[in-house]
Write an enzyme that holds these catalytic residues in place. Structure first.
Site: not given
Lengths: 334, 334, 334, 334
Positions: A22, A32-33, A114, A181, A198, A265-267
């Site tokens: 994912g 890049r690094a 993993d 997620m 919350a 959207i969280q990814r």
């Protein structure tokens, strides 16, 4: 700026780098690094497209410092990512090894989770190509690093979204169940839940019950909370979020209840500063580790120091939720 | 700054303001403008909580300029909103009228959508209390104004979310179906779809077919697009978004397809600059309109001018989608 | 949710909380945590307005859990902050003590930086009122905690701004000198510089020279970088940012150079998730610390654990820049 | 999706597109629209780098639909921009014409501001190459379009920054003078000032005086405003922002005054939805206009319709500030 001397003993002449599993914000910064550090120390660096599939297929390009310009702030991964079924087979890995030989690759830097590390480990054991893992996943469930690349960005994305939901929840005195997620890990739920005040947070790491949830709603009414948000981790075992909402509606028929699943959207999104710095640090650390002779390890950051953990440990163990935070969340919600 | 003279003839001594229906970012900015403009012209201003329910129940507070400080940048509505069933009954409206009499309210400013305006219209016809509507809804489907309050913010929220989804879609060569809000109107879908380079945009205003959609996918493959986003308006008549995804998977079994429903995040958030300025303009225009003797109208902005439209027109007619934009979207997608 | 038992021995009956010194995003979240934790354990909690000035003047209000609703996501501090000259005098502190006696305040929670902690320390030594510090400053220069409240948000704000500057720098092949905050500490400069791929980063902790800077520019030209950003900490000792720009222009007359001072935007904004969670944790930890008998300490987070550091240490020592990061920044810039 | 027929008479076989002058968010979206629309209608499209300089130097590449993928959401301009001194000379323009002949270019699409349009106009008059302007500037001062590309994004950037400054201003009861961009036009100042509840807004279009400003401060004190922001347009004629702050400090010695110049952050960033849609619309409209035989015009949007204005009008006339908004700003500030 003072110049840094190249390290003297450097048996690594050529490395390849891939992103796998994912995707997570900051993978580009890590890439890049890796590329720039390798080039800085005169190590050839190849970029592999679409994870292990690209290694098998030879979808590989040589990368120089300019190949990775203007990507540190971009979400996703310019190498693209994939979960490779073929690499799970001995035949697939054999083809991958032949590609490595053809290009003279000494080591592979695997940016992923993993599952991707498991592939790297087996590949190393079978063919001896050195491997090093860089933890890139929004789930933060990888042992051997305080935080994984992408986690901080995902937290902020989840939080921003729940803040927006809070606006409409408050305006209408509504109850929202919001799924975030994290697969089997409650890190995103717990932290975004605390950050948005919350009412309750349901995570796989704790055995929750409907009765506890209902009791919390009742307490909220007593203290005069007019709207409520319940953050639910996707791996929560108490039940599907729609079922939870339904059961709550049956218990409290006058509640105006809504469900939102934040989803992918969280990814995405431009990585946060913490993620860019972490990714830069780890990408650098991966190349340095290889230069120092490290193999079959994962590079991580613990207490602001680069650490290397045997890759099998990184695979088997998991970061644990801070149970104190659950208690704090409960106290601060009311 | 030069001082403005109060207008001479001013029969309005006291007004009340409420937010009603679905909340929209910018409602607070409109409220602030109503309260401050009224106070500037020495008109008493009452804030009604929870829409018409608060009017019926007498949940009303006098508001001065300091009552609305620091809210221009806040999403939601500090007055809270609701859909009132009781106000749909003659008995409910009678109670509301009695509250108006008790407080000496001459006119009501109703910030909301067409449902809320209908209530205002009937109330005026029955009891003579003046009413003026301020168009606040993210759906942008109200006639008599180029844009409604909240629409621009919702567009940016939808776009930001789809941008994030684009990151992960591109990294994995995936197809995403993304549902955006808009009830029966395709404004959010069309504009956020264009802004994010969506492959296709499905809106209620156009008769779409699965065959057209599939043809578009085939064209996309031919031109070499590796990932695709289809934006679907919630009121789309071709079918439920999950059914669309399923049908697409059956047609293209090798596609990796995901569905995201953006949901209520589109209703919240700090309003955009355009929405804050629009809301300020319209809130001001509502009070000025009442001072000028306007009644049973909606205040809107057309070509940067304040205009007043009979409220029955605002209710019956609807803003129309720009058909050219559909054509442009199609051309630019490939 | 399971209920938490109140701790048994609790000699603290009443606390007061204030925010002092430069404000930082997350101070409200810390305040909320202090108030709600205190109330949870049946401790009275008073909010002091405008720092020590409010304590002297008796500008104090009792706060319950609802007093702090909807503030976790707000920048600034609802208690307001100030630097108090009067509290630096024995007379001022005596008045403050009399206010404490009048209200029966056992302990003060001071959310601020080292200047504010110094005041708290002296006050405790003179009058015996217990004090505990909560590190709130964007500068991240306080010893005894991995990060200070507001630092992560300021980093993201600086980074977002420099990302925007990058867009225009790249479009015009320009050189930008960008000054970020941090007083005598280079944390914001170093981390935002790495995160935005800055060509060079000038911080007070390193002795920089114009020659080094010019050499870096020359290297950048050789490797083909077409635009460049140099991030400068406000406390940089090499010189004023305008002088640096001028000297660079003299050396490289063909450069198109611009200067931007980001300024106070770095102090505001809705806090990041990390800052909200940190502030919640520390606010909780402050009250727990007092309940456990802690006094004259600062609460901090180190490796995700709450730790208490003697307040004089927190004042005297300073967090140190990670020198490795400077090296990494240099390697990754090209 | 239904297919669109190609227009029948199309004398344009080959166009070139450039971005010129100050860059603006949305220029990439306009470029994408030009390239894809041209390709859709089988017109060759060349991208010119660095404005007119690239045309003179022949720094030109053929662009297909894939050349502009993933740029709709990026700030800046991938073609880069410049102000070309050489193009102001007859010799420069002659060279540019020779390049056009070599490539067979029939028309040039110039995305930029009035300076860039002037160059296009002269070039057309001298050599007959067709030209069309696309208004791209954050300043919004170009006649012939309701809004220019980049203006909406710049407004939101300015507003977000001032919102952040508001947090710290309120926490410390401070007065801030904030300078925003806009050259000789007060659009950004006026609209961002209204959107952030600025106490006063100083723009070049109105003759302001220090006495008026001071009177406004005095009124603010009377009504109990504890912090204040004054937004100043960069072209304001009353004086330099530092001088204004100094004069205010002299008049009100107890004020705690700060100055922030927002600067180039206003030119960058991912474009807003409104800007992306506007840019898409105008880029499309530019190519369609050329196909329809338009020449020496600027394409604009007025009341959601594409309109073409003679380019000399677009250069000479200017959009005017809505004077009503000034009045509204004044009323709503208190």
């Amino acid at each position: 700026m003072k110049k840094i001397k190249n390290m003297s003993e450097n048996n690594i002449k050529s490395i390849a780098v891939l992103t796998s599993g994912g995707d997570a914000p900051g993978m580009n910064a890590a890439l890049r690094a890796v590329v720039r550090t390798a080039n800085h120390f005169n190590i050839d660096c190849y970029g592999i497209r679409e994870g292990y599939n690209g290694l098998i297929a030879g979808d590989v390009t040589k990368m120089g410092p300019r190949s990775v310009k203007n990507i540190i702030n971009q979400g996703g991964t310019i190498l693209k990512s994939a979960r490779s079924k073929e690499f799970m087979t001995p035949e697939g890995r054999k083809k991958a090894y032949e590609q490595c030989q053809k290009l003279g690759i000494d080591a592979i830097v695997c940016i992923g989770g993993d599952g991707s590390f498991t592939g790297a480990k087996v590949f190393n054991e079978e063919f001896g190509i050195k491997v090093i893992g860089v933890p890139g996943t929004i789930d933060n469930d990888i042992f051997g690093t305080d935080k994984t690349i992408g986690y901080d960005t995902a937290l902020n994305t989840a939080m921003d979204s729940i803040d927006k939901i809070r606006d409409t929840a408050t305006s209408h005195n509504r109850v929202f169940f919001v799924e975030v997620m994290g697969r089997d890990a409650g890190f995103i739920a717990l932290n975004s839940g605390i950050a948005t005040g919350a009412l309750d947070i349901l995570i796989p790491e704790r055995r929750d019950s409907l009765d506890d949830l209902f009791e919390t709603f009742e307490t909220a009414e007593k203290v005069g909370k007019s709207s409520s948000i319940v953050v639910v981790a996707e791996g929560e075992e108490l039940g599907n979020i729609y079922d939870l909402a339904k059961a709550t509606k049956e218990k409290f028929p006058n509640y105006d209840i809504r469900v939102t699943i934040l989803g992918h959207i969280q990814r995405g999104g431009s990585p946060s500063c913490a993620d860019r710095v972490l990714a830069s640090h780890l990408g650098y650390g991966a190349v340095i580790g290889l230069m120092e002779g490290k193999n079959k390890v994962m590079v991580g950051m613990q207490s602001n120091k680069i650490v290397y953990t045997p890759i099998e440990e990184a695979i088997k163990k998991h970061n644990e939720i801070d149970k104190d935070l659950l208690k704090i969340a409960e106290i601060l919600a009311m």
